[in-house]
Design an enzyme around this catalytic site. Structure first.
Site, PDB file in Angstrom:
ATOM      1  N   PRO A 172       0.829  -1.206   0.000  1.00  0.00           N
ATOM      2  CA  PRO A 172       0.000   0.000   0.000  1.00  0.00           C
ATOM      3  C   PRO A 172       0.858   1.248   0.000  1.00  0.00           C
ATOM      4  CG  PRO A 172      -0.977  -1.612   1.432  1.00  0.00           C
ATOM      5  CD  PRO A 172       0.337  -2.209   0.960  1.00  0.00           C
ATOM      6  N   CYS A 173       0.564   2.136  -0.939  1.00  0.00           N
ATOM      7  CA  CYS A 173       1.497   3.209  -1.268  1.00  0.00           C
ATOM      8  C   CYS A 173       1.015   4.604  -0.907  1.00  0.00           C
ATOM      9  CB  CYS A 173       1.777   3.167  -2.775  1.00  0.00           C
ATOM     10  SG  CYS A 173       0.274   3.314  -3.780  1.00  0.00           S
TER      11      CYS A 173
END
Length: 436
Positions: free
Chosen positions: A86-87
């Site tokens: 998850p960025c």
């Protein structure tokens, strides 16, 4: 093995290149159920990757290998560990907080590579990862990977999905690693760009289907079925399953092309329709801040909104270039490179979030092909067809999906209370963000 798998964009691209994706890890039960629908032979582990051990991963991989190859012994070695942690902590679309806890998931991905020692890996993330403010966490990750014996490529340059046959500008970092003294080559680009018009070719207007007010699927009329078959765009013909995707080595899915799926309608007020009508292609509607797609060029980056742990904000859906409405999930999927057999959650909120969060399959496929070269493999296409999962998997709320995918309650996404904030407040399905 696909970590942080979401609905399965990375999984699909790697399967198309010739990999067996034996297992996938996804901690959101809704997304895990969607992955299970599209990859019924893949072992889906609904867990928080930060709490997984190498033994957990290998056990899931072994179960998945057995599903794909019954009666065949597996060596116990992974050819590739892939994933996009998850960025949002690095994202240019967010606050880009240096201490965002989601940044730690990058190092959890590194930890599992260190422990599992796959022959290769693929790490996908947003362009913001290369910004100066993230030098410390990024360089720690890359240095640990090098110390583990991996040669890396893609650590210094952003790629754009436009250059891989995707009709969407989407800047990403693709880091490839090989357990050798020679780094994998960078993913090979393709010539030319695909326009929104080419992507949407053959898709009928959902406005003509009353059933799409209450469902995300409808039987195509004979006229729309004929127009679909007569599609001119090579890109659209491949996604519609009319023509084969060159070099595709994925297992063919059994699906019904007479059904229009992922097309639940959104109803707007007359005032909103008027505002959309006054918005030129390629411009932003001032009140909703929604972007209107062009026809003769690509889309801007599709955004994902946020999950329940970040306030359940709805994905900003682009305005259709010809019709005065936001796009459907199927239209968004066309802009991402998904074939029409691939399905998403039946609500617009979850469906658009799944598309916007995912890696475009053509980009993943290019990365996979580069890793195959490092591995020295030339896989052949496997023609055994796969029957997709039960459609009920695409209808589940998070609480109902939890027992279906054996999610651990203590590892499920948290829910953050908030005042409802929706970009387009008169969407008929805006309640879905609160419902989850």
């Amino acid at each position: 093995m696909d970590l942080f798998a979401g609905a399965g964009g990375m999984s699909l691209g790697f399967e198309q290149a010739g990999f067996d994706v034996v297992a996938a890890v996804e901690y959101d039960p809704v997304h895990a159920a969607t992955h299970a629908f599209n990859f019924p032979q893949c072992e889906v582990l609904c867990r928080d990757a930060s709490r997984l051990s190498a033994a957990d991963v290998l056990a899931a991989a072994k179960r998945g290998f057995k599903k794909l190859h019954p009666g065949v012994a597996w060596s116990g070695r992974l050819d590739a560990l892939i994933g996009g942690p998850p960025c949002q902590g690095f994202s240019t679309g967010g606050k880009r907080e240096r201490d965002d806890e989601r940044n730690d998931l990058l190092l959890e991905f590194v930890r599992l590579i260190e422990e599992l020692k796959p022959r290769t890996f693929c790490l996908e993330n947003v362009a913001g990862l290369l910004e100066t403010k993230f030098d410390e966490v990024r360089e720690e990750a890359f240095e640990r990977l090098r110390k583990a014996g991996y040669s890396l490529s893609g650590t210094d340059k952003v790629v754009n999905s436009l250059n891989f046959g995707v009709p969407q500008s989407r800047r990403r970092v693709i880091v490839l690693g090989a357990l050798s003294d020679k780094a994998p080559r960078r993913p090979a680009t393709v010539d030319g760009e695909v326009s929104v018009q080419e992507a949407f070719d053959g898709l009928p207007s959902p406005v003509q289907y009353k059933a799409l007010l209450d469902s995300d699927e409808a039987e195509l009329t004979s006229g729309d079925a004929e127009r679909r078959t007569a599609t001119k765009s090579a890109y659209a013909r491949r996604l519609a399953g009319i023509d084969p995707l060159p070099g595709d080595k994925s297992r063919p899915r059994l699906w019904d092309p007479s059904l229009l799926t992922g097309s639940r309608r959104t109803i707007h007020t007359a005032e909103t329709i008027q505002r959309f009508a006054e918005t030129e292609r390629g411009a932003v509607e001032p009140k909703s801040r929604l972007y209107r797609l062009p026809l003769d060029g690509p889309s801007r980056t599709l955004r994902a909104g946020t999950g329940s742990e970040r306030g359940s904000h709805t994905s900003p859906r682009p305005i259709h270039p010809r019709e005065d409405r936001v796009v459907t999930v199927r239209e968004a999927a066309r802009l991402h490179g998904y074939p029409d057999w691939f399905r998403f959650h039946t609500t617009n909120w979850h469906g658009h979030r799944q598309v916007g969060n995912s890696v475009p399959p053509p980009l993943a496929r290019a990365a996979a092909t580069a890793l195959l070269s490092s591995l020295g493999y030339s896989p052949v296409a496997l023609r055994a067809t796969v029957r997709l999962g039960e459609v009920s998997l695409l209808t589940l709320s998070r609480s109902k999906a939890q027992p279906v995918v054996d999610a651990l309650i203590e590892e499920m996404p948290a829910t953050r209370t908030r005042k409802p904030i929706v970009p387009e407040r008169d969407m008929i399905d805006s309640y879905e963000a609160a419902a989850g």
